[in-house]
Write an enzyme that holds these catalytic residues in place. Structure first.
Site, short mmCIF file in Angstrom:
data_model
loop_
_atom_site.label_atom_id
_atom_site.label_comp_id
_atom_site.label_asym_id
_atom_site.label_seq_id
_atom_site.Cartn_x
_atom_site.Cartn_y
_atom_site.Cartn_z
N ASP A 192 -43.53 41.48 41.20
CA ASP A 192 -43.40 42.42 39.89
C ASP A 192 -44.11 41.59 38.62
O ASP A 192 -44.62 42.38 37.82
CB ASP A 192 -41.85 42.48 39.53
CG ASP A 192 -41.33 41.09 39.60
OD1 ASP A 192 -41.73 40.00 39.92
OD2 ASP A 192 -40.03 40.79 38.90
N SER B 51 -38.77 41.20 34.54
CA SER B 51 -38.34 41.93 35.81
C SER B 51 -37.77 43.39 35.64
O SER B 51 -37.69 44.01 36.62
CB SER B 51 -37.20 40.98 36.94
OG SER B 51 -38.11 39.82 37.17
#
Length: 481
Positions: A316, A93
């Site tokens: 993401d 992330s």
């Protein structure tokens, strides 16, 4: 042909001077205000479903029930986005968030810095602030976690939670909402310091619905919900009805930011990823639906400002390698069976650990709990929930294993053997499957609505998404040496 008169020429010069002036930002970064007559959006929503691939969206849609399906799937433009990091095909992330916030690739674990860790990268949120927009950051996980951090902080490592959290006060942003700072929960001294820094910079720290609702539009606010030991909001499946959800923090973010002539609001559904790490299909579906309700708040705002708003919804990365289909049920999957699960695997695992500590819960009692909380074995609910002899044997082995182990949950809530077996069994009966408890490298969807929406169709990289948004909004990614 008659040449334009002097008056027309002067008007043209005035127009060009005004246009050039509108593109400049002043030294304090706050005096430039978005012009209502310019073509770029004044209101920018950036929704990031952490770990949310196409299968997670499809699962949420399959279990949307009478709600009419997911709002994100009704948005008119769909794209597909790659997620790889600079140094690894399967990203995390931090690297993905950096790419999506700045338009630059970086290495795994890095927060809004270049791969050499020699320069900070300007984020779209910082650029929006410097161009006079109000800025808000919302997340269902801790506010110093990787994805939200990538928009307001710069760090060589995502694990520098304390250093990241301290940068909230220095960001100049107007609104932080959702989770608390994990670093502050771990360190009382840092907690005191962080609160002092935020108050010194004019932030109100509002905890709970009542305090958040009392915050005045135009004031700086850190709005915090009911959080767990990791600083995150509860999973939607576990949330008390009176506690604020992601939609609430989105709605109040809009309310607090709308006094500006334009705003940028990033909203992360962070616990989609955590549920995927745990391979908890029922919890994933509810997290996707909770995330979609937050998107619904932006859509309601859009209906009043259709020519001035841009809404982007994406992820993401994908997590878990989720598939809607498995070898056990083949073509007869029934995702609706997941609705019989009444709490997250994380919450149920806490019960199992308590059983292990007390020694008072027998295997038949544990099986009764599976019947209550997962529907497993309750054929009155659905014949597909019947337990075969091999199912019961596997559960007995898992029960025995967790009664003799004191292993704790990891960061993302991986469960004890009994809970994991129960969750996997319900997943299989529902017809879904998982290939991993980690991230994957598959592309993720992008949904777009509003001014400039046509730019977001097709296939592209996550860095291109950030660049498209910055270009459309009159912003530019800049590396600060």
């Amino acid at each position: 042909m008659r040449r334009p008169g002097r008056a027309a020429y002067l008007l043209f010069l005035l127009f060009m001077i005004s246009a050039l002036s509108a593109c400049r930002s002043t030294a304090d970064g706050r005096q430039h205000q978005p012009d209502q007559q310019q073509s770029f959006p004044r209101y920018i929503f950036y929704f990031i479903g952490d770990g949310m691939g196409l299968a997670q969206v499809a699962l949420g849609e399959a279990l949307a029930g009478e709600q009419g399906g997911l709002a994100m799937l009704r948005m008119p433009v769909t794209g597909l986005m790659t997620t790889y990091a600079l140094d690894r095909s399967i990203t995390d992330s931090a690297a993905a968030g950096t790419a999506m916030a700045t338009g630059y690739k970086t290495t795994v674990g890095t927060i809004a810095r270049n791969d050499r860790h020699s320069a900070d990268l300007t984020t779209i949120a910082e650029a929006a602030r410097d161009h006079g927009f109000g800025v808000g950051i919302v997340s269902s996980v801790s506010i110093d976690h990787a994805t939200p951090a990538c928009f307001y902080a710069h760090a060589d490592s995502r694990n520098e939670y304390g250093a990241i959290a301290r940068q909230m006060a220095q960001s100049g942003f107007d609104y932080f909402g959702g989770g608390y700072a994990l670093s502050a929960l771990r360190d009382d001294t840092l907690d005191d310091e962080l609160r002092r820094l935020m108050l010194q910079k004019g932030y109100t720290i509002a905890a709970g619905k009542e305090a958040i609702e009392a915050a005045l539009p135009g004031s700086r606010c850190w709005a915090v919900g009911a959080v767990d030991s990791k600083g995150a909001l509860a999973y939607e499946i576990d949330r008390n009805e009176e506690d604020a959800d992601l939609a609430f923090f989105t709605r109040y973010g809009i309310r607090l930011l709308d006094h500006h002539r334009g705003f940028f609001l990033m909203v992360e559904g962070g616990k989609i990823d955590w549920a995927c790490h745990a391979n908890d299909g029922a919890t994933v579906s509810r997290e996707v639906k909770a995330f979609d309700r937050a998107i619904g708040e932006a859509l309601a705002f859009y209906r009043s400002h259709p020519d001035e708003t841009l809404i982007i919804v994406t992820a993401d990365h994908e997590c878990g390698g989720l598939a809607l289909g498995n070898n056990q049920v083949r073509y007869s999957g029934r995702p609706s069976l997941l609705d019989y699960q009444q709490l997250s695997l994380e919450r149920f695992s806490a019960k199992v650990r308590a059983w292990s500590g007390s020694g008072r819960v027998s295997f038949p009692m544990a099986m009764d709990s599976l019947r209550v909380y997962f529907g497993l074995g309750n054929i009155d609910l659905d014949p597909l929930l019947a337990l075969s002899p091999p199912d019961s044997i596997d559960l007995a082995k898992a029960y025995q294993a967790c009664m003799t182990s004191s292993e704790e949950l990891n960061t993302y809530g991986r469960s004890d053997p009994f809970t994991s077996s129960a969750g996997a069994l319900l997943n299989r009966k529902a017809g879904i499957g998982w290939t991993t408890g980690h991230h994957t490298s598959v592309p993720v969807p992008v949904f777009a609505l509003g001014r400039g929406q046509e730019r977001f169709g097709g296939s592209y990289d996550n860095t291109e998404l950030a660049k498209k948004m910055m270009d459309l909004c009159g912003l530019s990614p800049v590396a600060k040496e």
